[in-house]
Design a protein around this motif. Structure first.
Motif, short mmCIF file in Angstrom:
data_model
loop_
_atom_site.label_atom_id
_atom_site.label_comp_id
_atom_site.label_asym_id
_atom_site.label_seq_id
_atom_site.Cartn_x
_atom_site.Cartn_y
_atom_site.Cartn_z
N ASN A 32 0.92 -1.12 -0.10
CA ASN A 32 0.06 0.07 0.07
C ASN A 32 0.82 1.22 0.01
N ALA A 33 0.68 2.08 -1.05
CA ALA A 33 1.62 3.25 -1.10
C ALA A 33 1.22 4.39 -0.35
N ASP A 34 -0.09 4.05 0.64
CA ASP A 34 -0.63 5.03 1.37
C ASP A 34 0.08 5.02 2.97
N ASN A 71 -2.43 -13.34 9.92
CA ASN A 71 -1.26 -13.72 9.35
C ASN A 71 -0.97 -13.21 7.98
N VAL A 72 -1.37 -11.96 7.80
CA VAL A 72 -1.30 -11.33 6.66
C VAL A 72 -0.03 -10.12 6.75
N ASP A 73 0.71 -10.22 5.79
CA ASP A 73 1.68 -9.14 5.75
C ASP A 73 1.34 -7.78 4.92
N ILE A 74 1.26 -6.55 5.89
CA ILE A 74 0.78 -5.20 4.89
C ILE A 74 2.03 -4.44 5.08
N PHE A 75 2.47 -3.97 4.00
CA PHE A 75 3.47 -3.12 3.90
C PHE A 75 3.05 -1.76 3.56
N THR A 76 2.83 -0.81 4.32
CA THR A 76 2.48 0.58 3.99
C THR A 76 3.72 1.27 3.51
N ARG A 77 3.32 2.49 2.80
CA ARG A 77 4.39 3.35 2.05
C ARG A 77 5.29 2.44 1.19
N HIS A 78 4.58 1.37 0.56
CA HIS A 78 5.32 0.61 -0.65
C HIS A 78 4.61 0.46 -1.83
N GLU A 79 5.15 1.27 -2.78
CA GLU A 79 4.35 1.26 -3.95
C GLU A 79 4.95 0.24 -4.96
N VAL A 80 3.94 -0.50 -5.65
CA VAL A 80 4.35 -1.29 -6.70
C VAL A 80 4.31 -0.43 -8.16
N VAL A 92 8.74 -3.30 -6.28
CA VAL A 92 8.15 -2.53 -4.96
C VAL A 92 9.28 -1.69 -4.47
N LYS A 93 8.69 -0.40 -4.47
CA LYS A 93 9.47 0.45 -3.98
C LYS A 93 8.97 0.97 -2.52
N ASN A 94 9.78 1.12 -1.64
CA ASN A 94 9.78 1.53 -0.41
C ASN A 94 9.90 3.28 -0.39
N LEU A 95 8.67 3.86 -0.13
CA LEU A 95 8.65 5.10 -0.58
C LEU A 95 9.37 6.14 0.71
N ASP A 96 9.64 5.40 1.57
CA ASP A 96 10.35 5.90 2.81
C ASP A 96 11.85 6.10 2.77
N ASN A 98 13.39 4.82 -0.33
CA ASN A 98 13.93 4.67 -1.71
C ASN A 98 14.44 3.32 -2.18
N GLU A 99 14.20 2.33 -1.18
CA GLU A 99 14.78 0.83 -1.57
C GLU A 99 13.76 0.16 -2.50
N VAL A 100 14.57 -0.56 -3.46
CA VAL A 100 13.60 -1.30 -4.46
C VAL A 100 13.86 -2.53 -4.20
N LYS A 101 12.70 -3.62 -4.42
CA LYS A 101 12.65 -5.06 -4.29
C LYS A 101 12.00 -5.46 -5.27
N GLU A 102 12.37 -6.76 -5.51
CA GLU A 102 11.30 -7.59 -6.43
C GLU A 102 10.65 -8.73 -5.58
N ASP A 103 9.48 -9.05 -6.02
CA ASP A 103 8.59 -10.03 -5.41
C ASP A 103 7.78 -10.80 -6.38
N ILE A 104 7.49 -12.20 -6.15
CA ILE A 104 6.90 -12.81 -6.97
C ILE A 104 5.30 -13.26 -6.51
N TYR A 105 4.56 -13.47 -7.49
CA TYR A 105 3.16 -13.89 -6.99
C TYR A 105 2.55 -15.09 -7.99
N ASP A 106 1.78 -15.82 -7.43
CA ASP A 106 0.66 -16.76 -8.02
C ASP A 106 -0.42 -16.14 -8.48
N ILE A 107 -0.97 -15.33 -7.49
CA ILE A 107 -2.11 -14.55 -7.79
C ILE A 107 -2.10 -12.88 -7.36
#
Length: 548
Positions: A32-34, A71-80, A92-96, A98-107
């Motif tokens: 969530n970017a907010d 048991n859900v991970d919520i990352f605020t201030r993180h923009e896809v 995904v960029k950490n808006l606080d 500026n770190e950038v990471k990659e994540d994978i999904y099935d859905i």
């Protein structure tokens, strides 16, 4: 299974909660970017007006709470920022930091919501101009009001949020002016019903400028297209929202004709394993089956739950919506569901329209009139839409009508509903039941209806119509339909012989009941083309004023 959800307000958190209830093993991550999650956008005006004391009340859930409960991970201030649909990867960029990471999904689920529409107005970026969408917006407005103590507020836009803010800022002591581009408030209402809301706003001290646009904003005033200069210390933009589809378009997700993401009944997009829910996605009409866009928190929650169920092998499907909504405007409630008159005509329906003015409960216990406008399809007899304005009992009636339309009720079915009755809550013949009776009789041509607009148009064409005011002469002398003759109900049987049974005849009283009684008498006396004025003289006079 790895589920990534982009966005964590109403829809996104609903997806996560339902998916977890169905599947304990899935890995669920929300970005969530907010700053805030799962907050009540609809509650914002009431904090700004002081009815909600603490802003934190509107943000009852935190990322830590979701982690502990679901048991859900919520990352605020993180923009896809980027999606690779073929490789099922997101950046995904950490808006606080500026770190950038990659994540994978099935859905992958888009719950990116909607963004406020910012009009292209000179001065829209002034420090006393605010959007109303997020908790951060809300805190900024509150702090500005406390710090600067503004006296005059301009609200641009007259939808739900605009009207709620007009109420709340007035209650907070500000002089409020609403500027609206169209010719009436609340776009989903028909003009004849919206006028009742406009009258009430003015009565409560709100200045209302319709068919007007703001062209420039400066520190002391706003300027309008017609040349007005209106003093203002704070300006609120309540100009609507648009679906936040930027990322979706980049990855090749199909948008519908509303501009939101097109989804099927399972909330699936055109791309495999990618879903969309909430304010970023289209819904569809229960009545027409066509796509519609109504960004409401109730719809967002519903869509999220459906997607969360489908993702985890459930069987839920989206059954569509009616766009049901309700708003409080000071001590007036305004509700609507289904199609309005204009929409029904555009869809090609041959419609019957009823204006029903009835007390919400026993008058001897303080019941006040509510005005119900109901639209039905003459061919099928099905109810298509309802709008209600009144001080009391609007909420329960609009919900009954919404339920009836959802289950494809015919107007005749409304009379047979076994509704709760006691004098503090209703009348023996509830306004819902009366609505069904009157519409059924009109459709079956037992007791035909005529709207104020239809009557006026026929009279202006020079058509010979005898109009009968069935009220006492004292009421007749105060206000009436121009050209009407006064024959009270008690005199109609003896004076009917003075009328021409071959001429089209219109009867009316204050609200419709006595006019209907006279209509029955004249029909039984051989009058063949006879109408009852929909909503009576009260509705007719309101219609005339709405045109001024």
């Amino acid at each position: 299974m790895k589920i990534i959800i982009i966005g964590s307000v109403a829809a996104g958190t609903s997806v996560a909660a339902k998916a977890r209830r169905n599947n304990e093993k899935a890995e669920i991550t929300l970005y969530n970017a907010d700053y805030d999650i799962s907050y009540s956008i609809c509650g914002i005006p009431y904090f700004l007006g002081g009815e909600v004391e603490e802003l934190e009340t509107l943000t009852p859930r935190s990322a830590a709470w979701f982690k502990k409960r679901y048991n859900v991970d919520i990352f605020t201030r993180h923009e896809v920022t980027k999606i690779d649909a073929e490789q099922k990867r997101v950046i995904v960029k950490n808006l606080d930091t500026n770190e950038v990471k990659e994540d994978i999904y099935d859905i992958l689920v888009f719950a990116t919501g909607a963004t406020p529409i910012t009009p292209t107005i000179s001065g829209v970026d002034e420090e006393h101009v605010f959007q109303v969408r997020t908790i951060q917006n809300t805190a900024a407005i509150d702090q500005f009001i406390k710090r600067s103590e503004p006296k005059k507020a301009i609200i641009i836009g007259a939808g739900y949020i605009g009207l709620e803010l007009a109420e709340q800022l007035t209650n907070r002591g500000l002089d409020v002016t609403i500027v609206q581009r169209s010719n009436h408030v609340m776009p989903h209402l028909d003009k004849d019903m919206a006028f009742r809301v406009e009258e009430h706003l003015v009565k409560k001290g709100v200045a209302l400028l319709l068919n007007e646009e703001v062209t420039a904003i400066n520190k002391e005033e706003v300027q309008t297209k017609s040349g007005k200069a209106i003093a203002s210390d704070i300006v609120i933009l309540a100009t609507g929202v648009r679906p936040n589809t930027r990322l979706a378009k980049e990855v090749g997700i199909k948008l519908g004709h509303t501009g939101a993401i097109a989804v099927n009944h399972k909330m699936q997009t055109n791309l495999p394993d990618i879903y969309a829910v909430g304010d970023v996605a289209e819904s569809y009409s229960v009545i027409t089956g066509k796509a519609i866009y109504r960004p409401l928190g109730s719809t967002a929650n519903k869509m999220g739950r459906i997607a969360g169920d489908v993702i985890t092998d459930g069987s839920l499907e989206h059954r569509g919506i009616l766009g049901t909504g309700i708003v409080r405007v000071f001590d007036l409630a305004v509700g609507q569901t289904g199609l309005n008159e204009k929409e029904a005509i555009e869809e090609g329906y041959d419609i019957e329209v009823l204006h029903n003015v009835k007390p919400s409960r026993a008058e001897y216990l303080g019941g006040k009139d509510i005005v119900i406008k109901a639209i039905a399809d003459k061919e099928s007899g099905k109810l298509l839409g309802v709008q209600i304005v009144g001080e009391d009992g609007v909420d329960k009636r609009i919900d009954v009508f919404a339920t009836a339309i959802t289950f494809k009720a015919k107007v005749q079915d409304l009379f047979h509903l076994d509704l709760a009755y006691a004098p503090p809550f209703s009348t023996t013949k509830d306004p819902v039941m009366y609505t069904g009776m009157a519409l059924q009789n009109a459709i079956e041509k037992k007791n035909k209806l005529i709207t104020p607009k239809e009557l006026e148009e026929r009279l202006l064409k020079g058509e010979a119509i005898q109009v009968i005011d069935t009220r006492a002469s004292k009421q007749y002398n105060v206000s009436k339909v121009e050209g009407a003759i006064n024959i009270p109900l008690g005199d109609i049987r003896t004076k009917a012989k003075e009328l021409n049974p071959e001429l089209p005849t219109v009867t009316y009283c204050n609200g419709g009941v006595t006019g209907n009684a006279v209509q029955n008498i004249l029909r039984n006396l051989g009058f063949s083309d006879i109408y009852n004025l929909s909503g009576g003289n009260k509705n007719y006079q309101s219609y005339l004023k709405s045109k001024q």
